[in-house]
Design a protein around this motif. Structure first.
Motif, short mmCIF file in Angstrom:
data_model
loop_
_atom_site.label_atom_id
_atom_site.label_comp_id
_atom_site.label_asym_id
_atom_site.label_seq_id
_atom_site.Cartn_x
_atom_site.Cartn_y
_atom_site.Cartn_z
N PHE A 2 0.85 -1.18 0.00
CA PHE A 2 0.00 0.00 0.00
C PHE A 2 0.89 1.24 0.00
CE2 PHE A 2 -2.60 3.27 2.00
CZ PHE A 2 -3.80 3.11 1.33
N LYS A 3 0.64 2.16 -0.94
CA LYS A 3 1.34 3.43 -0.99
C LYS A 3 0.35 4.54 -0.67
CE LYS A 3 2.72 2.92 -5.20
NZ LYS A 3 3.25 3.11 -6.54
N TYR A 4 0.85 5.56 0.02
CA TYR A 4 0.03 6.73 0.33
C TYR A 4 0.84 7.98 0.01
CZ TYR A 4 -2.82 10.09 2.79
OH TYR A 4 -3.60 11.16 3.10
N LYS A 5 0.29 8.85 -0.82
CA LYS A 5 0.99 10.06 -1.24
C LYS A 5 0.76 11.19 -0.25
CE LYS A 5 -0.32 12.78 -4.74
NZ LYS A 5 -0.37 13.98 -3.99
N LEU A 6 1.86 11.71 0.32
CA LEU A 6 1.78 12.84 1.24
C LEU A 6 1.84 14.17 0.50
CD1 LEU A 6 4.22 11.52 3.98
CD2 LEU A 6 1.73 11.59 4.10
N THR A 7 2.76 14.27 -0.47
CA THR A 7 2.90 15.47 -1.31
C THR A 7 3.08 15.00 -2.75
OG1 THR A 7 5.32 15.60 -1.23
CG2 THR A 7 4.11 16.63 0.59
N ASP A 8 3.36 15.95 -3.65
CA ASP A 8 3.58 15.58 -5.05
C ASP A 8 4.82 14.72 -5.23
OD1 ASP A 8 1.34 16.88 -5.89
OD2 ASP A 8 2.38 18.72 -6.48
N VAL A 9 5.76 14.79 -4.29
CA VAL A 9 7.02 14.07 -4.42
C VAL A 9 7.15 12.91 -3.44
CG1 VAL A 9 9.54 14.31 -4.34
CG2 VAL A 9 8.15 16.17 -5.24
N ILE A 10 6.72 13.09 -2.21
CA ILE A 10 6.98 12.12 -1.14
C ILE A 10 5.71 11.38 -0.74
CG2 ILE A 10 7.79 11.83 1.23
CD1 ILE A 10 9.51 14.30 0.81
N GLY A 11 5.87 10.07 -0.48
CA GLY A 11 4.78 9.25 0.02
C GLY A 11 5.29 8.23 1.02
N LEU A 12 4.39 7.44 1.54
CA LEU A 12 4.71 6.35 2.46
C LEU A 12 4.34 5.03 1.80
CD1 LEU A 12 3.16 7.83 5.72
CD2 LEU A 12 5.57 7.84 5.08
N TYR A 13 5.02 3.96 2.19
CA TYR A 13 4.63 2.65 1.71
C TYR A 13 4.79 1.61 2.82
CZ TYR A 13 9.38 0.77 1.21
OH TYR A 13 10.65 0.30 1.45
N ALA A 14 3.98 0.58 2.73
CA ALA A 14 4.08 -0.59 3.61
C ALA A 14 3.84 -1.80 2.72
CB ALA A 14 3.03 -0.53 4.71
N GLN A 15 4.67 -2.85 2.92
CA GLN A 15 4.58 -4.01 2.04
C GLN A 15 4.87 -5.29 2.81
OE1 GLN A 15 6.44 -3.68 -1.90
NE2 GLN A 15 7.48 -5.60 -1.46
N TYR A 16 4.10 -6.32 2.49
CA TYR A 16 4.32 -7.66 3.05
C TYR A 16 4.73 -8.58 1.91
CZ TYR A 16 3.37 -12.28 4.92
OH TYR A 16 3.50 -13.59 5.29
N ASN A 17 5.82 -9.33 2.11
CA ASN A 17 6.32 -10.23 1.08
C ASN A 17 6.37 -11.65 1.64
OD1 ASN A 17 7.59 -10.46 -1.62
ND2 ASN A 17 9.24 -11.34 -0.41
N TYR A 18 5.90 -12.60 0.85
CA TYR A 18 5.96 -14.01 1.23
C TYR A 18 6.78 -14.76 0.20
CZ TYR A 18 4.67 -18.76 2.36
OH TYR A 18 4.74 -20.09 2.70
N SER A 19 7.84 -15.43 0.64
CA SER A 19 8.71 -16.19 -0.26
C SER A 19 8.26 -17.65 -0.26
CB SER A 19 10.16 -16.09 0.20
OG SER A 19 10.97 -16.94 -0.56
N PHE A 20 7.83 -18.13 -1.43
CA PHE A 20 7.39 -19.52 -1.56
C PHE A 20 8.55 -20.49 -1.50
CE2 PHE A 20 4.23 -17.09 -4.07
CZ PHE A 20 3.14 -17.31 -3.25
N SER A 21 9.70 -20.08 -2.09
CA SER A 21 10.84 -20.99 -2.15
C SER A 21 12.13 -20.22 -2.36
CB SER A 21 10.66 -22.00 -3.29
OG SER A 21 10.80 -21.34 -4.54
N THR A 22 13.23 -20.92 -2.20
CA THR A 22 14.51 -20.35 -2.58
C THR A 22 14.59 -20.40 -4.11
OG1 THR A 22 15.57 -22.51 -2.42
CG2 THR A 22 15.62 -21.12 -0.46
N SER A 23 15.48 -19.63 -4.69
CA SER A 23 15.58 -19.64 -6.14
C SER A 23 16.93 -20.18 -6.58
CB SER A 23 15.30 -18.26 -6.73
OG SER A 23 16.17 -17.31 -6.17
N PHE A 24 17.87 -19.33 -6.89
CA PHE A 24 19.12 -19.77 -7.51
C PHE A 24 20.26 -20.04 -6.53
CE2 PHE A 24 16.97 -16.85 -10.48
CZ PHE A 24 16.63 -17.79 -11.44
#
Length: 192
Positions: free
Chosen positions: A138-160
Motif C-alpha cells: 500500500f502506498k500513500y501520497k503525502l505530497t507531489d514528491v513524497i509518500g509512504l509505503y508498507a509491504q508484506y512479502n511471502y517467499s514460496f521458495s529459494t531460487s538460484f
C-alpha cells in the motif's frame, strides 16, 4: 512467534486504517499509470532480521508496473562473523549472504476500486537471486514528491542461491528463501 505475527498484523491493520481514512487528494495520484517512476527506500524485516529495502518502480500502463529491488540485512547472524584477518573469503561470503536483488511485476487496484487518488493498493510477484514469492502493499501520497509505503512479502521458495537452513559454519546462508518480510518507508516520485 505467533505473538510477534499477531502484533505485526495489528500494526499493519492500524496503518492501513489510518491511510484509508485520509481521502484528500494533493493534486497528483499515488499511482499515475504509464510513465510513473518511483523509488522506495526504507526498513525491512526478513524472518526477524532487520535490514534496508530499496525498490525502483515504473508503470507500464494504468494498472501494471515493473521494477527491481535490492535488500541488505544488517548483521543477521552475529555468531557466524569471523574476526580473524586470515578469514577473508569467509568474511566476503558472509557479506554476500546479507544481500538479495530481484525483479517484480505489480498490479495496482486504486483506479479499479475508485478510491482516493492519494492511495495505491497493489499485489505483485517477484523473483530474486535468493527467493521466489509474492507481495501485497500500500502506498500513500503525502505530497507531489513524497509518500509512504508498507509491504508484506511471502517467499514460496529459494531460487538460484543457497539453502535456507544452516548446515555448517562455512555454508552459504539464504536468509530470504522461504521467509516472510515486512517493509515500510518512503516513496519518491521522480516525475511530478
Amino acid at each position: 512467534k505467533t505473538f510477534k505475527l499477531m502484533k505485526i498484523s495489528k500494526i499493519t491493520v492500524l496503518l492501513l486504517s489510518f491511510f484509508w481514512i485520509q481521502t484528500t487528494s494533493y493534486g497528483q495520484m499515488a499511482y499515475d499509470g504509464y510513465g510513473d517512476f518511483k523509488i522506495f527506500t526504507g526498513y525491512t524485516n526478513v524472518g526477524g532480521k532487520s535490514g534496508i529495502d530499496i525498490q525502483f518502480d515504473t508503470a507500464l500502463g494504468e494498472l501494471v508496473s515493473i521494477g527491481g529491488k535490492i535488500n541488505y540485512l544488517i548483521k543477521p547472524n552475529k555468531d557466524l562473523d569471523q574476526d580473524e584477518f586470515g578469514e577473508t573469503f569467509t568474511g566476503i561470503s558472509r557479506f554476500l549472504d546479507n544481500y538479495d536483488a530481484g525483479l517484480f511485476v505489480r498490479f495496482h487496484f486504486g483506479p479499479t476500486l475508485k478510491i482516493a487518488e492519494t492511495m495505491d493498493p497493489y499485489l505483485g510477484v517477484d523473483a530474486s537471486v535468493k527467493s521466489l514469492g509474492a507481495h501485497a502493499g500500500f502506498k500513500y501520497k503525502l505530497t507531489d514528491v513524497i509518500g509512504l509505503y508498507a509491504q508484506y512479502n511471502y517467499s514460496f521458495s529459494t531460487s538460484f542461491v543457497g539453502s535456507s537452513k544452516v548446515e555448517s559454519d562455512d555454508a552459504f546462508i539464504n536468509y530470504y528463501g522461504k521467509s516472510n518480510a515486512i517493509s515500510v518507508g518512503l516513496s519518491f516520485n521522480l516525475e511530478y
